[in-house]
Design a protein around this motif. Structure first.
Motif, PDB file in Angstrom:
ATOM      1  N   HIS A 263       0.875  -1.014   0.095  1.00 62.30           N
ATOM      2  CA  HIS A 263       0.008  -0.095   0.228  1.00 62.30           C
ATOM      3  C   HIS A 263       0.974   1.376   0.266  1.00 62.30           C
ATOM      4  CE1 HIS A 263      -2.651  -3.086   1.109  1.00 62.30           C
ATOM      5  NE2 HIS A 263      -2.355  -3.044   2.434  1.00 62.30           N
TER       6      HIS A 263
ATOM      7  N   GLU B 128       1.879   0.913  -4.723  1.00 62.00           N
ATOM      8  CA  GLU B 128       0.395   1.389  -5.157  1.00 62.00           C
ATOM      9  C   GLU B 128       0.768   2.779  -6.299  1.00 62.00           C
ATOM     10  OE1 GLU B 128      -3.925   1.862  -3.264  1.00 62.00           O
ATOM     11  OE2 GLU B 128      -2.310   1.716  -2.029  1.00 62.00           O
TER      12      GLU B 128
ATOM     13  N   SER C 202      -0.602  -5.998 -10.399  1.00 59.82           N
ATOM     14  CA  SER C 202      -1.282  -4.975 -10.500  1.00 59.82           C
ATOM     15  C   SER C 202      -1.512  -4.416 -12.005  1.00 59.82           C
ATOM     16  CB  SER C 202      -0.411  -3.930  -9.727  1.00 59.82           C
ATOM     17  OG  SER C 202      -0.756  -4.218  -8.525  1.00 59.82           O
TER      18      SER C 202
ATOM     19  N   MET D  56      -1.384   2.915 -12.255  1.00 62.93           N
ATOM     20  CA  MET D  56      -1.353   2.926 -10.956  1.00 62.93           C
ATOM     21  C   MET D  56      -1.195   4.365 -10.306  1.00 62.93           C
ATOM     22  SD  MET D  56      -1.922  -0.310  -9.589  1.00 62.93           S
ATOM     23  CE  MET D  56      -0.979  -0.429  -8.078  1.00 62.93           C
TER      24      MET D  56
ATOM     25  N   ASN E 237      -8.645   3.024  -4.668  1.00 62.89           N
ATOM     26  CA  ASN E 237      -7.333   2.187  -4.042  1.00 62.89           C
ATOM     27  C   ASN E 237      -7.324   1.157  -5.097  1.00 62.89           C
ATOM     28  OD1 ASN E 237      -7.356   3.710  -1.573  1.00 62.89           O
ATOM     29  ND2 ASN E 237      -9.372   2.993  -1.599  1.00 62.89           N
TER      30      ASN E 237
ATOM     31  N   VAL F 169      -4.449  -0.988  -4.515  1.00 58.27           N
ATOM     32  CA  VAL F 169      -3.917  -2.168  -3.686  1.00 58.27           C
ATOM     33  C   VAL F 169      -4.571  -2.025  -2.284  1.00 58.27           C
ATOM     34  CG1 VAL F 169      -1.875  -3.180  -2.607  1.00 58.27           C
ATOM     35  CG2 VAL F 169      -1.629  -1.727  -4.657  1.00 58.27           C
TER      36      VAL F 169
END
Length: 325
Positions: free
Chosen positions: A83, A88, A105, A111, A289, A291
């Motif tokens: 996070h 992230e 991801s 991101m 969000n 992650v």
């Protein structure tokens, strides 16, 4: 032959302890019969593979490998459980792209975009997604409190632009509270976002790739004992989380459409959890969000359970989607 999976956790931000918990949950629930799994701690001063006895083995940053008892360990895929920065915000994912290592991801640009709240809001607004009235500040800017209040009104929220888990966020109710709130946010980030208060229920929605298709998970309504869904509310039991949310079929359908649209607009892949406030029956997007937390107190595991998806299935799916990229 079993694939080697590195579960990265930790990071450089205030969220590192939460990330370590999320990463440990992932490690516990990924089947060791299907994958060889390894915990990898990422900190500013060290990148290390950590075994079940807490013995640390340095990560070779040239190829993200580790030597364990004389054997070189390389990885087929990285499960990103960091996070904040560098997981992230896309920083470490750009590195993985450079060395050709697959990860769970979205691409690093997506991101970075979603991690920067004001840039993310600027993009979705162009597609007609409703958002709160906002004001931006960079560290060093001259601050005119009256000008800010004139635009966003009171109460309002002051938050770091690049941070999660509600670190550095304040709800400002009067003029005197504004500067302390701004100073608090600047301790977390050099950019801050000040948003008008939206009066309505808060709904959080998990959206991710499941078996090759975009899936919207059962939604959660957040009812907090505190002024807003802050760190205590998220992690220390100061909130009630109703999953599935007790909302009308009409509102559920509207939220499902908007959540899918936002996921597509931002060209996302992998996990996401977005926050919405409902004002007069209309969803207002707050943030995404990418992650999301995976601890026992986290929302994505709750929503997955409500959808009949176990944690091993959830995590295995993320790995398989990544391997197919």
């Amino acid at each position: 032959m079993k694939k080697n999976i590195a579960i990265i956790m930790g990071g450089y931000s205030s969220e590192f302890e939460i990330s370590l918990k999320s990463g440990s949950v992932v490690y516990q629930h990924i089947s060791k019969e299907i994958y060889n799994t390894y915990k990898v701690h990422i900190f500013k001063n060290k990148w290390v593979l950590v075994d079940d006895f807490d013995v640390e083995y340095p990560i070779n940053r040239h190829d993200f490998s580790a030597e364990v008892n004389g054997k070189k360990i390389t990885f087929d895929c990285v499960f990103n459980a960091i996070h904040g920065t560098p997981g992230e915000d896309g920083t470490i994912l750009a590195y993985f792209d450079l060395i050709g290592l697959k990860h769970t991801s979205a691409p690093f640009y997506q991101m970075a975009l979603t991690f920067n709240k004001r840039d993310c809001l600027s993009v979705v607004k162009q597609y007609g997604i409703k958002t709160a009235t906002s004001f931006f500040l960079d560290k060093g800017d001259t601050i005119f409190v009256e000008e800010i209040i004139k635009k966003v009104g009171l109460p309002c929220f002051v938050k770091p632009n690049n941070a999660g888990s509600s670190f550095g966020i304040s709800k400002v109710k009067n003029l005197e509270e504004m500067m302390p709130a701004i100073e608090k946010a600047f301790k977390e980030d050099k950019e801050i976002l000040i948003e008008a208060f939206l009066d309505g229920p808060e709904i959080t929605i998990g959206v991710f790739e499941f078996e090759g298709k975009i899936k919207v998970l059962p939604m959660t309504e957040i009812i907090t004992e505190n002024d807003f869904f802050d760190y205590e509310a998220k992690y220390l039991g100061k909130s009630k989380e109703i999953t599935p949310a007790e909302i009308s079929d009409e509102l559920h359908k509207k939220l499902e459409i908007v959540a899918t649209q936002v996921y597509k607009i931002l060209n996302m892949s992998g996990f996401s959890r977005s926050e919405y406030i409902i004002v007069k029956g209309e969803p207002y997007f707050l943030e995404m969000n990418t992650v999301p937390g995976l601890t026992s107190a986290s929302l994505i595991p709750q929503q997955a359970a409500a959808a009949g998806i176990s944690l091993p299935t959830l995590f295995h799916n993320a790995i398989e989607m990544a391997l197919k990229k």
